[in-house]
Scaffold this motif. Structure first.
Motif, PDB file in Angstrom:
ATOM      1  N   LEU A  20       0.790  -1.252  -0.012  1.00  0.00           N
ATOM      2  CA  LEU A  20      -0.056   0.013  -0.059  1.00  0.00           C
ATOM      3  C   LEU A  20       0.756   1.230  -0.065  1.00  0.00           C
ATOM      4  CD1 LEU A  20      -2.783   1.223   0.400  1.00  0.00           C
ATOM      5  CD2 LEU A  20      -2.609   1.045   2.629  1.00  0.00           C
ATOM      6  N   LEU A  21       1.954   1.031   0.987  1.00  0.00           N
ATOM      7  CA  LEU A  21       2.647   2.305   0.813  1.00  0.00           C
ATOM      8  C   LEU A  21       3.562   2.594  -0.552  1.00  0.00           C
ATOM      9  CD1 LEU A  21       4.318   1.879   4.324  1.00  0.00           C
ATOM     10  CD2 LEU A  21       3.149   3.954   3.728  1.00  0.00           C
ATOM     11  N   GLU A  22       3.894   1.393  -1.171  1.00  0.00           N
ATOM     12  CA  GLU A  22       4.470   1.387  -2.498  1.00  0.00           C
ATOM     13  C   GLU A  22       3.770   1.947  -3.403  1.00  0.00           C
ATOM     14  OE1 GLU A  22       6.429  -1.775  -5.248  1.00  0.00           O
ATOM     15  OE2 GLU A  22       6.800  -2.097  -3.166  1.00  0.00           O
ATOM     16  N   THR A  23       2.441   1.680  -3.635  1.00  0.00           N
ATOM     17  CA  THR A  23       1.486   2.114  -4.421  1.00  0.00           C
ATOM     18  C   THR A  23       1.383   3.797  -4.331  1.00  0.00           C
ATOM     19  OG1 THR A  23      -0.302   1.642  -3.158  1.00  0.00           O
ATOM     20  CG2 THR A  23       0.218  -0.051  -4.791  1.00  0.00           C
ATOM     21  N   ARG A  24       1.171   4.186  -3.122  1.00  0.00           N
ATOM     22  CA  ARG A  24       1.156   5.814  -2.984  1.00  0.00           C
ATOM     23  C   ARG A  24       2.098   6.166  -3.323  1.00  0.00           C
ATOM     24  NH1 ARG A  24      -3.673   6.801  -3.136  1.00  0.00           N
ATOM     25  NH2 ARG A  24      -4.886   5.187  -2.244  1.00  0.00           N
ATOM     26  N   GLN A  25       3.609   5.779  -3.263  1.00  0.00           N
ATOM     27  CA  GLN A  25       4.822   6.357  -3.803  1.00  0.00           C
ATOM     28  C   GLN A  25       4.590   6.284  -5.324  1.00  0.00           C
ATOM     29  OE1 GLN A  25       8.051   4.174  -2.372  1.00  0.00           O
ATOM     30  NE2 GLN A  25       7.970   5.332  -0.279  1.00  0.00           N
ATOM     31  N   GLN A  26       4.573   5.428  -5.958  1.00  0.00           N
ATOM     32  CA  GLN A  26       4.180   5.351  -7.223  1.00  0.00           C
ATOM     33  C   GLN A  26       3.339   6.425  -7.987  1.00  0.00           C
ATOM     34  OE1 GLN A  26       3.195   1.240  -8.055  1.00  0.00           O
ATOM     35  NE2 GLN A  26       5.231   0.476  -7.793  1.00  0.00           N
ATOM     36  N   LYS A  27       2.062   6.602  -7.141  1.00  0.00           N
ATOM     37  CA  LYS A  27       1.181   7.463  -7.584  1.00  0.00           C
ATOM     38  C   LYS A  27       1.478   8.967  -7.499  1.00  0.00           C
ATOM     39  CE  LYS A  27      -2.886   4.707  -7.399  1.00  0.00           C
ATOM     40  NZ  LYS A  27      -4.220   4.634  -6.914  1.00  0.00           N
ATOM     41  N   GLY A  28       2.487   8.927  -6.396  1.00  0.00           N
ATOM     42  CA  GLY A  28       3.019  10.422  -6.125  1.00  0.00           C
ATOM     43  C   GLY A  28       2.065  11.345  -5.219  1.00  0.00           C
ATOM     44  N   HIS A  29       0.944  10.801  -4.884  1.00  0.00           N
ATOM     45  CA  HIS A  29       0.026  11.637  -3.915  1.00  0.00           C
ATOM     46  C   HIS A  29      -0.695  10.596  -3.459  1.00  0.00           C
ATOM     47  CE1 HIS A  29      -3.482  10.936  -6.640  1.00  0.00           C
ATOM     48  NE2 HIS A  29      -2.600  10.929  -7.604  1.00  0.00           N
ATOM     49  N   GLY A  30      -1.533  11.212  -2.246  1.00  0.00           N
ATOM     50  CA  GLY A  30      -2.663  10.122  -1.568  1.00  0.00           C
ATOM     51  C   GLY A  30      -2.299  10.128  -0.288  1.00  0.00           C
ATOM     52  N   SER A  31      -3.075   9.722   0.773  1.00  0.00           N
ATOM     53  CA  SER A  31      -2.900   9.625   2.127  1.00  0.00           C
ATOM     54  C   SER A  31      -3.061   8.009   2.604  1.00  0.00           C
ATOM     55  CB  SER A  31      -3.764  10.375   2.787  1.00  0.00           C
ATOM     56  OG  SER A  31      -3.677  11.606   2.389  1.00  0.00           O
ATOM     57  N   ILE A  32      -2.447   7.825   3.707  1.00  0.00           N
ATOM     58  CA  ILE A  32      -2.439   6.737   4.195  1.00  0.00           C
ATOM     59  C   ILE A  32      -2.761   6.987   5.846  1.00  0.00           C
ATOM     60  CG2 ILE A  32      -1.639   4.439   4.978  1.00  0.00           C
ATOM     61  CD1 ILE A  32      -0.069   4.404   2.447  1.00  0.00           C
ATOM     62  N   PHE A  33      -3.862   6.412   6.382  1.00  0.00           N
ATOM     63  CA  PHE A  33      -4.245   6.597   7.481  1.00  0.00           C
ATOM     64  C   PHE A  33      -3.762   5.405   8.458  1.00  0.00           C
ATOM     65  CE2 PHE A  33      -6.696   9.042   4.993  1.00  0.00           C
ATOM     66  CZ  PHE A  33      -6.734  10.504   5.789  1.00  0.00           C
ATOM     67  N   LEU A  34      -3.176   5.785   9.530  1.00  0.00           N
ATOM     68  CA  LEU A  34      -2.645   4.391  10.532  1.00  0.00           C
ATOM     69  C   LEU A  34      -3.213   4.811  11.906  1.00  0.00           C
ATOM     70  CD1 LEU A  34       1.001   4.485   9.450  1.00  0.00           C
ATOM     71  CD2 LEU A  34      -0.522   2.930   8.741  1.00  0.00           C
ATOM     72  N   THR A  35      -4.051   3.942  12.423  1.00  0.00           N
ATOM     73  CA  THR A  35      -4.481   4.119  13.715  1.00  0.00           C
ATOM     74  C   THR A  35      -4.505   2.865  14.626  1.00  0.00           C
ATOM     75  OG1 THR A  35      -6.646   3.127  12.835  1.00  0.00           O
ATOM     76  CG2 THR A  35      -6.706   5.501  12.765  1.00  0.00           C
TER      77      THR A  35
END
Length: 135
Positions: free
Chosen positions: A17-32
């Motif tokens: 999931l982190l890798e796909t966000r890096q490839q897209k260059g934008h977006g958020s990931i929420f960790l709780t």
């Protein structure tokens, strides 16, 4: 409701999931994270009582860790599938889990660019200079 992943599966999917966000260059990931409440506790207060959370548990409780991409809409305003990951960590596994969790998160954040704040600094300096000129 979907079942929780094992810790290893969680780390694998969080890494991708982190890798796909890096490839897209934008977006958020929420960790709780939150502790799981005791199921069927033998206390005299009901579990839905507001004071139930204030009592110290008799034994350490497991922790629920969640990660989501927060994707509810794409650019073309169509709903897309939100990615939700969760795992339960037992109290005796917490130290090892958090060590690996930190490593996975650091690895996923290496390609992030530092935020450009020069524009904001210039605006603050301009305002400060204007105030000094008025005096």
């Amino acid at each position: 409701m979907s079942s929780h992943l094992s810790n290893e599966e969680f780390f694998t999917k969080l890494g991708s999931l982190l890798e796909t966000r890096q490839q897209k260059g934008h977006g958020s990931i929420f960790l709780t994270q939150k502790r799981l409440s005791a199921q069927g506790s033998s206390t005299s207060k009901p579990a839905d009582s507001p004071l139930a959370d204030l009592e110290a548990p008799s034994a350490p409780l497991p922790i629920l860790i969640r990660a989501t991409d927060g994707n509810s809409q794409t650019k073309d305003r169509k709903k897309s599938e939100k990615i939700k990951l969760s795992t339960v960590v037992q109290p005796d596994e917490l130290e090892a889990f958090y060590t690996r969790y930190a490593d996975v998160c650091k690895q996923g954040m290496q390609a992030l660019k530092k935020r450009d704040r020069s524009k904001r600094k210039k605006q603050k300096q301009g305002k400060k200079k204007a105030q000094d000129d008025k005096k």
